[in-house]
Every structure is written in C-alpha cells, then in structure tokens.
Design a protein around this motif. Structure first.
Motif, PDB file in Angstrom:
ATOM      1  N   ASP A   1      74.182 106.905  59.522  1.00 20.91           N
ATOM      2  CA  ASP A   1      73.587 107.413  60.754  1.00 20.91           C
ATOM      3  C   ASP A   1      72.059 107.431  60.661  1.00 20.91           C
ATOM      4  O   ASP A   1      71.479 108.308  60.021  1.00 20.91           O
ATOM      5  N   LEU A   2      71.405 106.478  61.335  1.00 24.75           N
ATOM      6  CA  LEU A   2      69.937 106.453  61.347  1.00 24.75           C
ATOM      7  C   LEU A   2      69.351 107.646  62.095  1.00 24.75           C
ATOM      8  O   LEU A   2      68.152 107.908  62.004  1.00 24.75           O
ATOM      9  N   GLY A   3      70.181 108.368  62.825  1.00 25.44           N
ATOM     10  CA  GLY A   3      69.710 109.578  63.475  1.00 25.44           C
ATOM     11  C   GLY A   3      69.163 110.590  62.489  1.00 25.44           C
ATOM     12  O   GLY A   3      68.292 111.398  62.836  1.00 25.44           O
ATOM     13  N   VAL A   4      69.674 110.571  61.242  1.00 22.83           N
ATOM     14  CA  VAL A   4      69.131 111.463  60.210  1.00 22.83           C
ATOM     15  C   VAL A   4      67.663 111.150  59.966  1.00 22.83           C
ATOM     16  O   VAL A   4      66.828 112.051  59.843  1.00 22.83           O
ATOM     17  N   ALA A   5      67.326 109.864  59.895  1.00 18.94           N
ATOM     18  CA  ALA A   5      65.926 109.479  59.721  1.00 18.94           C
ATOM     19  C   ALA A   5      65.104 109.883  60.935  1.00 18.94           C
ATOM     20  O   ALA A   5      63.969 110.385  60.803  1.00 18.94           O
ATOM     21  N   ASP A   6      65.654 109.685  62.122  1.00 21.17           N
ATOM     22  CA  ASP A   6      64.914 110.000  63.341  1.00 21.17           C
ATOM     23  C   ASP A   6      64.582 111.484  63.435  1.00 21.17           C
ATOM     24  O   ASP A   6      63.449 111.858  63.778  1.00 21.17           O
ATOM     25  N   VAL A   7      65.548 112.353  63.161  1.00 15.16           N
ATOM     26  CA  VAL A   7      65.276 113.783  63.269  1.00 15.16           C
ATOM     27  C   VAL A   7      64.353 114.251  62.145  1.00 15.16           C
ATOM     28  O   VAL A   7      63.542 115.159  62.341  1.00 15.16           O
ATOM     29  N   THR A   8      64.441 113.619  60.973  1.00 20.08           N
ATOM     30  CA  THR A   8      63.517 113.946  59.893  1.00 20.08           C
ATOM     31  C   THR A   8      62.087 113.616  60.307  1.00 20.08           C
ATOM     32  O   THR A   8      61.153 114.405  60.070  1.00 20.08           O
TER      33      THR A   8
ATOM     34  N   ARG B   1      80.907 102.484  51.146  1.00 22.78           N
ATOM     35  CA  ARG B   1      81.771 101.513  51.837  1.00 22.78           C
ATOM     36  C   ARG B   1      81.475 101.450  53.323  1.00 22.78           C
ATOM     37  O   ARG B   1      81.726 100.443  53.965  1.00 22.78           O
ATOM     38  N   THR B   2      80.917 102.534  53.884  1.00 25.69           N
ATOM     39  CA  THR B   2      80.611 102.528  55.313  1.00 25.69           C
ATOM     40  C   THR B   2      79.209 102.024  55.619  1.00 25.69           C
ATOM     41  O   THR B   2      78.883 101.796  56.783  1.00 25.69           O
ATOM     42  N   THR B   3      78.364 101.845  54.589  1.00 26.63           N
ATOM     43  CA  THR B   3      76.984 101.411  54.855  1.00 26.63           C
ATOM     44  C   THR B   3      76.624 100.099  54.177  1.00 26.63           C
ATOM     45  O   THR B   3      75.520  99.585  54.386  1.00 26.63           O
ATOM     46  N   ARG B   4      77.526  99.556  53.382  1.00 27.70           N
ATOM     47  CA  ARG B   4      77.210  98.368  52.583  1.00 27.70           C
ATOM     48  C   ARG B   4      76.753  97.193  53.449  1.00 27.70           C
ATOM     49  O   ARG B   4      75.786  96.503  53.126  1.00 27.70           O
ATOM     50  N   GLU B   5      77.441  96.986  54.567  1.00 27.30           N
ATOM     51  CA  GLU B   5      77.070  95.862  55.434  1.00 27.30           C
ATOM     52  C   GLU B   5      75.921  96.225  56.365  1.00 27.30           C
ATOM     53  O   GLU B   5      75.045  95.408  56.621  1.00 27.30           O
ATOM     54  N   ARG B   6      75.942  97.442  56.878  1.00 23.49           N
ATOM     55  CA  ARG B   6      74.936  97.856  57.843  1.00 23.49           C
ATOM     56  C   ARG B   6      73.578  98.103  57.193  1.00 23.49           C
ATOM     57  O   ARG B   6      72.537  97.888  57.815  1.00 23.49           O
TER      58      ARG B   6
ATOM     59  N   PRO C   1      72.222  96.963  53.805  1.00 21.74           N
ATOM     60  CA  PRO C   1      72.362  96.257  52.521  1.00 21.74           C
ATOM     61  C   PRO C   1      71.283  96.602  51.506  1.00 21.74           C
ATOM     62  O   PRO C   1      71.499  96.437  50.303  1.00 21.74           O
ATOM     63  N   ARG C   2      70.132  97.058  51.952  1.00 20.53           N
ATOM     64  CA  ARG C   2      69.053  97.411  51.022  1.00 20.53           C
ATOM     65  C   ARG C   2      69.160  98.860  50.546  1.00 20.53           C
ATOM     66  O   ARG C   2      68.326  99.311  49.763  1.00 20.53           O
ATOM     67  N   GLY C   3      70.181  99.547  51.001  1.00 18.12           N
ATOM     68  CA  GLY C   3      70.385 100.941  50.613  1.00 18.12           C
ATOM     69  C   GLY C   3      69.980 101.889  51.725  1.00 18.12           C
ATOM     70  O   GLY C   3      69.059 101.623  52.493  1.00 18.12           O
ATOM     71  N   GLU C   4      70.696 103.002  51.807  1.00 22.87           N
ATOM     72  CA  GLU C   4      70.472 103.957  52.892  1.00 22.87           C
ATOM     73  C   GLU C   4      69.044 104.491  52.891  1.00 22.87           C
ATOM     74  O   GLU C   4      68.386 104.555  53.943  1.00 22.87           O
ATOM     75  N   ALA C   5      68.552 104.897  51.723  1.00 23.98           N
ATOM     76  CA  ALA C   5      67.206 105.472  51.656  1.00 23.98           C
ATOM     77  C   ALA C   5      66.146 104.471  52.093  1.00 23.98           C
ATOM     78  O   ALA C   5      65.191 104.825  52.795  1.00 23.98           O
TER      79      ALA C   5
ATOM     80  N   LYS D   1      73.840 114.662  58.687  1.00 23.53           N
ATOM     81  CA  LYS D   1      74.569 114.432  59.927  1.00 23.53           C
ATOM     82  C   LYS D   1      75.017 115.780  60.485  1.00 23.53           C
ATOM     83  O   LYS D   1      75.232 116.724  59.715  1.00 23.53           O
ATOM     84  N   PRO D   2      75.205 115.893  61.798  1.00 24.95           N
ATOM     85  CA  PRO D   2      75.546 117.198  62.376  1.00 24.95           C
ATOM     86  C   PRO D   2      76.793 117.837  61.785  1.00 24.95           C
ATOM     87  O   PRO D   2      76.841 119.055  61.593  1.00 24.95           O
ATOM     88  N   TYR D   3      77.809 117.034  61.474  1.00 21.07           N
ATOM     89  CA  TYR D   3      79.061 117.608  60.996  1.00 21.07           C
ATOM     90  C   TYR D   3      79.063 117.857  59.493  1.00 21.07           C
ATOM     91  O   TYR D   3      80.091 118.246  58.928  1.00 21.07           O
ATOM     92  N   GLU D   4      77.919 117.654  58.834  1.00 24.95           N
ATOM     93  CA  GLU D   4      77.857 117.894  57.396  1.00 24.95           C
ATOM     94  C   GLU D   4      76.771 118.890  57.001  1.00 24.95           C
ATOM     95  O   GLU D   4      76.422 118.998  55.834  1.00 24.95           O
ATOM     96  N   GLU D   5      76.250 119.633  57.974  1.00 25.60           N
ATOM     97  CA  GLU D   5      75.223 120.623  57.646  1.00 25.60           C
ATOM     98  C   GLU D   5      75.722 121.625  56.607  1.00 25.60           C
ATOM     99  O   GLU D   5      75.049 121.888  55.609  1.00 25.60           O
TER     100      GLU D   5
END
Length: 217
Positions: free
Chosen positions: A36-43, A63-68, A70-74, A126-130
């Motif tokens: 969720d790029l929204g985490v970056a946006d709200v940060t 597994r949910t971000t490998r394709e979306r 590829p350079r890593g979430e951070a 993410k909102p559901y993991e606060e």
C-alpha cells in the motif's frame, strides 16, 4: 455476495485495529513497508505537517509485493516520497525487514547506527494494522513513546481502493489472529480483546476468510 453480518463483523475488526491516536511531533517517523503506497503518502503528509524531521521507510519484498515493488517496499516508498517533494536527506531506507518485528528492530538499529536520538516514534502502517504495529513496537522498543498513524479512511473506502473485498477481509482476520497468538510467542505486548471483537473474528474465520492466517501448532 458478502452478507450484511459479514460486513458488520469486518467493521468491528477494522474499528478495533485503529488506535485512534492524535498525531503529534515525534523524533522520527517510521513507514512500515507493504503493498500500500498510501503508507508512504500519509507519512509524507505528516512530515509536511512538521510531525517529524526524519523518515525511515522499512521493508524488503513479500509475496504480495514482489511483482508490484521489485526494488523493495522501502525503496518504492522512498521514491514516492521524493516525488512528493521530501528532501533526500530526510529519508532513510531499511531494505531487509520481512515482517513487522524486523521492521521495528532493523529500523531501531539503523537509527542507532546513524546516531539519531529517539524518544518517540510516529509509526505509520496500513489502517487495519495500526494495533498490530503498535503492540509489536511496544514489545521491542519499550523505552520510546509510540504514536500510531495510518491513512484516514473508512473500511468501505479501503475496500474500494484495493478492489478486492475478500482479500481485505482475509487481511483483517490475519491481523486479528496475530494479536491473539503473538503475545505468547514474545512478538508483541498483550492487549485486552473485547468479546464482541472475538466473536466477530471467530465468525469470519468460520466463513473461510483464512488465507492470511499463520499456522499454529
């Protein structure tokens, strides 16, 4: 078709996962990597509001971000922040963490290596993991104040943004399971679970929203 009762149960889990903290200035902001790029946006929004002088984005791939991502979430979060005008020197990246515990531990180590004095953390998830993120940080970094934050949105808005209602409900159930089992494994602090939340969780599990559960002995 998802029933009204199922949506009601999902809403109860969603509401419980929100910590309802009021953002306030902290030593550092830590954005937890995910799909969720929204985490970056709200940060970034919180940075612009002078809630922290420094951002750490943490996360490898899953597994949910490998394709979306590829350079890593951070790294993808960092790129988004720079696109939105955050100066390069205000963003650190931690690229090895593969779960919430590692997000916290590795970010803490990175900040220590950089000589950053940390007394409080604005923890963005993410909102559901606060609540899950908060409980993990309180266990692994008990000497600092933790303030939770996420994109301010409703469950309906989040489902619309993801475009996969079943996945969102699976993720809610998975987050709730971790609140139940991880304290005994030493991964997070214990928290009181209201009976209504426990009932909603059990009902959603029984309906098969289980793809994000972790295996237990």
């Amino acid at each position: 078709m998802i029933s009204a009762q199922t949506w009601s149960d999902a809403q109860r889990l969603w509401d419980f996962q929100q910590m309802h903290h009021e953002p306030r200035p902290c030593s550092v902001g830590i954005g937890l990597g995910s799909h969720d790029l929204g985490v970056a946006d709200v940060t970034v929004d919180l940075y612009r509001r002078a809630m922290m002088p420094l951002i750490v984005f943490t996360g490898a791939t899953s597994r949910t971000t490998r394709e979306r991502m590829p350079r890593g979430e951070a790294e993808h979060y960092r790129e988004r922040a720079l696109e939105l005008g955050v100066p390069t020197e205000a963003v650190l990246v931690e690229t090895n963490a593969r779960n919430t515990g590692e997000n916290i531990r590795f970010s803490r180590s990175l900040l220590s290596e950089r000589g950053v004095d940390v007394s409080s953390v604005l923890l963005v998830s993410k909102p559901y993991e606060e609540r899950r993120a908060y409980a993990t940080a309180r266990k692994l970094w008990p000497e600092v104040d933790i303030v939770s934050a996420s994109t301010p949105m409703t469950l309906t808005e989040y489902v619309d943004s993801i475009q996969d209602p079943r996945l969102v409900l699976d993720m809610l159930v998975g987050a709730q399971q971790r609140l139940l089992i991880y304290p005994d494994q030493g991964f997070m602090i214990h928290q009181e679970i209201p009976e209504s939340v426990a009932v909603a969780y059990d009902r959603l599990r029984g309906e098969g929203f289980t793809s994000r559960l972790v295996l237990t002995p």
